[in-house]
Design a protein around this motif. Structure first.
Motif, PDB file in Angstrom:
ATOM      1  N   LEU A  56      58.653 129.747  34.149  1.00 26.40           N
ATOM      2  CA  LEU A  56      60.357 130.802  34.613  1.00 26.40           C
ATOM      3  C   LEU A  56      60.826 130.989  35.990  1.00 26.40           C
ATOM      4  CD1 LEU A  56      62.171 132.328  32.336  1.00 26.40           C
ATOM      5  CD2 LEU A  56      60.014 134.447  32.954  1.00 26.40           C
ATOM      6  N   LEU A  57      60.157 131.355  36.781  1.00 22.82           N
ATOM      7  CA  LEU A  57      60.414 131.361  37.924  1.00 22.82           C
ATOM      8  C   LEU A  57      60.979 130.775  38.508  1.00 22.82           C
ATOM      9  CD1 LEU A  57      57.679 133.204  40.012  1.00 22.82           C
ATOM     10  CD2 LEU A  57      60.004 133.927  39.530  1.00 22.82           C
ATOM     11  N   ASP A  58      60.554 128.853  37.969  1.00 23.59           N
ATOM     12  CA  ASP A  58      61.234 127.669  38.528  1.00 23.59           C
ATOM     13  C   ASP A  58      62.149 127.752  37.914  1.00 23.59           C
ATOM     14  OD1 ASP A  58      60.959 125.715  39.869  1.00 23.59           O
ATOM     15  OD2 ASP A  58      60.799 124.689  37.806  1.00 23.59           O
ATOM     16  N   TYR A  59      62.095 127.858  36.550  1.00 17.70           N
ATOM     17  CA  TYR A  59      63.577 127.678  35.983  1.00 17.70           C
ATOM     18  C   TYR A  59      64.652 128.720  36.598  1.00 17.70           C
ATOM     19  CZ  TYR A  59      66.861 127.563  31.690  1.00 17.70           C
ATOM     20  OH  TYR A  59      68.065 127.291  30.764  1.00 17.70           O
ATOM     21  N   GLY A  60      64.715 129.698  36.420  1.00 17.56           N
ATOM     22  CA  GLY A  60      65.825 130.753  37.051  1.00 17.56           C
ATOM     23  C   GLY A  60      66.084 130.001  38.628  1.00 17.56           C
ATOM     24  N   ILE A  61      65.403 130.491  38.859  1.00 14.18           N
ATOM     25  CA  ILE A  61      65.926 130.354  40.615  1.00 14.18           C
ATOM     26  C   ILE A  61      65.779 128.558  40.774  1.00 14.18           C
ATOM     27  CG2 ILE A  61      64.057 129.755  42.646  1.00 14.18           C
ATOM     28  CD1 ILE A  61      62.285 132.021  42.111  1.00 14.18           C
ATOM     29  N   ALA A 104      61.344 143.142  40.828  1.00 11.30           N
ATOM     30  CA  ALA A 104      59.933 143.120  39.863  1.00 11.30           C
ATOM     31  C   ALA A 104      58.876 142.842  40.267  1.00 11.30           C
ATOM     32  CB  ALA A 104      60.032 143.665  38.541  1.00 11.30           C
ATOM     33  N   GLU A 105      58.903 141.627  39.877  1.00 10.88           N
ATOM     34  CA  GLU A 105      57.593 141.067  39.640  1.00 10.88           C
ATOM     35  C   GLU A 105      57.052 140.052  41.071  1.00 10.88           C
ATOM     36  OE1 GLU A 105      55.622 141.065  37.653  1.00 10.88           O
ATOM     37  OE2 GLU A 105      56.763 142.873  36.059  1.00 10.88           O
ATOM     38  N   THR A 106      58.325 139.254  41.136  1.00 11.94           N
ATOM     39  CA  THR A 106      57.736 137.736  42.248  1.00 11.94           C
ATOM     40  C   THR A 106      56.590 138.846  44.041  1.00 11.94           C
ATOM     41  OG1 THR A 106      60.265 137.410  41.739  1.00 11.94           O
ATOM     42  CG2 THR A 106      58.451 136.689  43.820  1.00 11.94           C
ATOM     43  N   HIS A 115      53.859 132.174  46.896  1.00 14.03           N
ATOM     44  CA  HIS A 115      53.976 130.549  45.912  1.00 14.03           C
ATOM     45  C   HIS A 115      55.063 131.429  45.664  1.00 14.03           C
ATOM     46  CE1 HIS A 115      55.279 127.144  43.630  1.00 14.03           C
ATOM     47  NE2 HIS A 115      54.729 128.051  42.813  1.00 14.03           N
ATOM     48  N   ALA A 116      55.875 132.052  44.554  1.00 13.05           N
ATOM     49  CA  ALA A 116      57.373 132.513  43.998  1.00 13.05           C
ATOM     50  C   ALA A 116      57.928 132.791  45.448  1.00 13.05           C
ATOM     51  CB  ALA A 116      57.060 133.647  43.017  1.00 13.05           C
ATOM     52  N   ALA A 117      58.318 134.177  45.967  1.00 12.30           N
ATOM     53  CA  ALA A 117      58.939 134.185  47.454  1.00 12.30           C
ATOM     54  C   ALA A 117      58.515 132.983  48.194  1.00 12.30           C
ATOM     55  CB  ALA A 117      57.998 135.119  47.698  1.00 12.30           C
ATOM     56  N   LEU A 118      58.115 131.576  48.415  1.00 14.87           N
ATOM     57  CA  LEU A 118      58.588 130.812  49.070  1.00 14.87           C
ATOM     58  C   LEU A 118      59.524 129.837  48.522  1.00 14.87           C
ATOM     59  CD1 LEU A 118      57.874 128.878  51.363  1.00 14.87           C
ATOM     60  CD2 LEU A 118      56.091 127.938  50.149  1.00 14.87           C
ATOM     61  N   MET A 119      59.508 129.411  47.211  1.00 16.06           N
ATOM     62  CA  MET A 119      61.076 129.265  46.243  1.00 16.06           C
ATOM     63  C   MET A 119      61.635 129.895  46.332  1.00 16.06           C
ATOM     64  SD  MET A 119      59.184 127.942  42.097  1.00 16.06           S
ATOM     65  CE  MET A 119      59.095 129.698  42.061  1.00 16.06           C
ATOM     66  N   ILE A 120      61.722 130.707  46.448  1.00 12.56           N
ATOM     67  CA  ILE A 120      63.382 131.485  46.572  1.00 12.56           C
ATOM     68  C   ILE A 120      63.684 130.797  47.836  1.00 12.56           C
ATOM     69  CG2 ILE A 120      64.216 134.135  46.795  1.00 12.56           C
ATOM     70  CD1 ILE A 120      62.491 134.657  44.995  1.00 12.56           C
ATOM     71  N   ARG A 121      62.680 131.314  48.989  1.00  6.91           N
ATOM     72  CA  ARG A 121      63.443 131.187  50.223  1.00  6.91           C
ATOM     73  C   ARG A 121      64.063 129.524  50.452  1.00  6.91           C
ATOM     74  NH1 ARG A 121      63.408 133.323  55.143  1.00  6.91           N
ATOM     75  NH2 ARG A 121      63.241 132.345  56.765  1.00  6.91           N
ATOM     76  N   GLU A 122      63.056 128.351  49.753  1.00 10.19           N
ATOM     77  CA  GLU A 122      63.164 127.859  50.140  1.00 10.19           C
ATOM     78  C   GLU A 122      64.893 127.056  49.196  1.00 10.19           C
ATOM     79  OE1 GLU A 122      60.079 124.742  49.120  1.00 10.19           O
ATOM     80  OE2 GLU A 122      58.607 126.112  50.827  1.00 10.19           O
ATOM     81  N   ARG A 123      64.600 127.141  48.166  1.00  9.54           N
ATOM     82  CA  ARG A 123      65.522 126.479  47.361  1.00  9.54           C
ATOM     83  C   ARG A 123      67.240 127.963  47.445  1.00  9.54           C
ATOM     84  NH1 ARG A 123      62.481 125.447  41.665  1.00  9.54           N
ATOM     85  NH2 ARG A 123      64.465 124.655  40.715  1.00  9.54           N
ATOM     86  N   VAL A 124      66.715 128.715  46.845  1.00  8.68           N
ATOM     87  CA  VAL A 124      67.918 129.787  47.187  1.00  8.68           C
ATOM     88  C   VAL A 124      68.731 130.179  48.408  1.00  8.68           C
ATOM     89  CG1 VAL A 124      68.574 131.797  46.482  1.00  8.68           C
ATOM     90  CG2 VAL A 124      67.612 130.628  44.867  1.00  8.68           C
ATOM     91  N   VAL A 125      68.062 131.486  49.706  1.00 10.81           N
ATOM     92  CA  VAL A 125      67.617 130.908  50.551  1.00 10.81           C
ATOM     93  C   VAL A 125      68.373 129.746  50.618  1.00 10.81           C
ATOM     94  CG1 VAL A 125      67.048 132.475  52.433  1.00 10.81           C
ATOM     95  CG2 VAL A 125      66.391 133.842  50.546  1.00 10.81           C
ATOM     96  N   GLY A 126      67.475 129.211  51.047  1.00  8.31           N
ATOM     97  CA  GLY A 126      67.772 127.435  51.762  1.00  8.31           C
ATOM     98  C   GLY A 126      70.006 127.297  51.474  1.00  8.31           C
ATOM     99  N   VAL A 127      70.219 127.660  50.480  1.00 10.47           N
ATOM    100  CA  VAL A 127      71.798 127.053  50.424  1.00 10.47           C
ATOM    101  C   VAL A 127      72.323 128.453  51.131  1.00 10.47           C
ATOM    102  CG1 VAL A 127      73.548 126.990  48.727  1.00 10.47           C
ATOM    103  CG2 VAL A 127      71.501 126.812  48.007  1.00 10.47           C
ATOM    104  N   VAL A 128      72.278 129.240  51.274  1.00 11.15           N
ATOM    105  CA  VAL A 128      72.740 130.394  52.092  1.00 11.15           C
ATOM    106  C   VAL A 128      72.537 129.871  53.442  1.00 11.15           C
ATOM    107  CG1 VAL A 128      73.248 132.735  52.394  1.00 11.15           C
ATOM    108  CG2 VAL A 128      71.943 131.735  49.924  1.00 11.15           C
ATOM    109  N   ALA A 129      71.135 130.043  54.026  1.00 11.94           N
ATOM    110  CA  ALA A 129      71.051 129.693  55.526  1.00 11.94           C
ATOM    111  C   ALA A 129      71.942 127.987  55.357  1.00 11.94           C
ATOM    112  CB  ALA A 129      69.507 129.033  55.663  1.00 11.94           C
ATOM    113  N   ASP A 130      71.679 127.154  54.777  1.00 11.40           N
ATOM    114  CA  ASP A 130      72.499 126.008  54.789  1.00 11.40           C
ATOM    115  C   ASP A 130      74.111 126.024  55.490  1.00 11.40           C
ATOM    116  OD1 ASP A 130      70.655 124.309  54.576  1.00 11.40           O
ATOM    117  OD2 ASP A 130      71.409 123.752  52.220  1.00 11.40           O
ATOM    118  N   VAL A 131      75.010 126.764  54.459  1.00 16.13           N
ATOM    119  CA  VAL A 131      75.803 127.938  54.333  1.00 16.13           C
ATOM    120  C   VAL A 131      76.653 128.181  56.253  1.00 16.13           C
ATOM    121  CG1 VAL A 131      77.975 129.690  53.941  1.00 16.13           C
ATOM    122  CG2 VAL A 131      76.623 127.944  52.022  1.00 16.13           C
ATOM    123  N   LEU A 132      75.607 129.084  56.259  1.00 18.01           N
ATOM    124  CA  LEU A 132      75.255 129.740  57.590  1.00 18.01           C
ATOM    125  C   LEU A 132      75.557 128.861  58.856  1.00 18.01           C
ATOM    126  CD1 LEU A 132      73.557 133.172  56.732  1.00 18.01           C
ATOM    127  CD2 LEU A 132      75.855 132.889  57.310  1.00 18.01           C
TER     128      LEU A 132
END
Length: 195
Positions: A56-61, A104-106, A115-132
């Motif tokens: 679920l985390l992998d899919y949503g992220i 709430a859960e991550t 692991h979940a926080a790292l997934m968010i950082r690499e996949r989502v925050v990474g996109v924002v970092a590329d833009v910045l």
């Protein structure tokens, strides 16, 4: 119903229930019932409740990261940050339960939170970092900007403001929320760079 459709129904049911009751307060029986499938279907598709949560985390992220990446694609750096902020707000409006689940859960799930926080950082925050980073390279943001920390701050700020908007101010227009966020971001990120 095909396997992809079944998994989609299970994801939707799990997101809603975990957002309502928490991970530990949600039983596999409840997920299966809400999805309209047999309990064994959950185990067949994911192996366990923890396996379902990880998928679920992998899919949503993945969907969130894809939305942000698509929003920024092909735009010049000055427009890309605006597009990413808007895409995150729109994603949160459409998937509020998933956003609440992230908050709430991550960071609460025992040893798996890293692991979940790292997934968010690499996949989502990474996109924002590329833009910045592209904005720094174009001279639109200060050269000494800590891009990694700034990207986490941008993502987190939009996440919390988006949830506040959905939960407490749903009648407020998206454009107002977006404009306030962008004013805050531009002022803090740009520093001494003239506008």
């Amino acid at each position: 119903m095909g396997r992809d459709a079944t998994r989609e129904r299970l994801f939707t049911a799990a997101i809603e229930l975990i957002a309502e009751r928490g991970f530990t307060g949600t039983a596999v029986d409840q997920i299966a019932e809400r999805a309209g499938v047999a309990k064994g279907t959950v185990y067949y598709n994911f192996g366990s409740k923890a396996g379902l949560f990880d998928a679920l985390l992998d899919y949503g992220i993945g969907r969130l990261a894809g939305s942000l990446r698509t929003a920024a694609a092909g735009l010049d750096p000055s427009a890309a940050l605006d597009a990413v902020v808007r895409a995150e707000l729109l994603f949160l409006a459409e998937h509020e339960s998933f956003a609440r689940l992230l908050i709430a859960e991550t960071w609460r799930r025992g040893g798996d939170w890293q692991h979940a926080a790292l997934m968010i950082r690499e996949r989502v925050v990474g996109v924002v970092a590329d833009v910045l980073r592209a904005s720094v390279d174009a001279g639109l943001l200060r050269a000494d900007l800590d891009v990694g920390t700034a990207a986490s701050a941008v993502f987190g700020m939009v996440l919390v403001v988006g949830l506040d908007w959905q939960a407490l101010q749903p009648a407020r227009p998206l454009a107002e929320v977006e404009a306030t966020l962008l004013d805050l971001l531009r002022g803090r990120l740009a520093g001494s760079v003239p506008s």
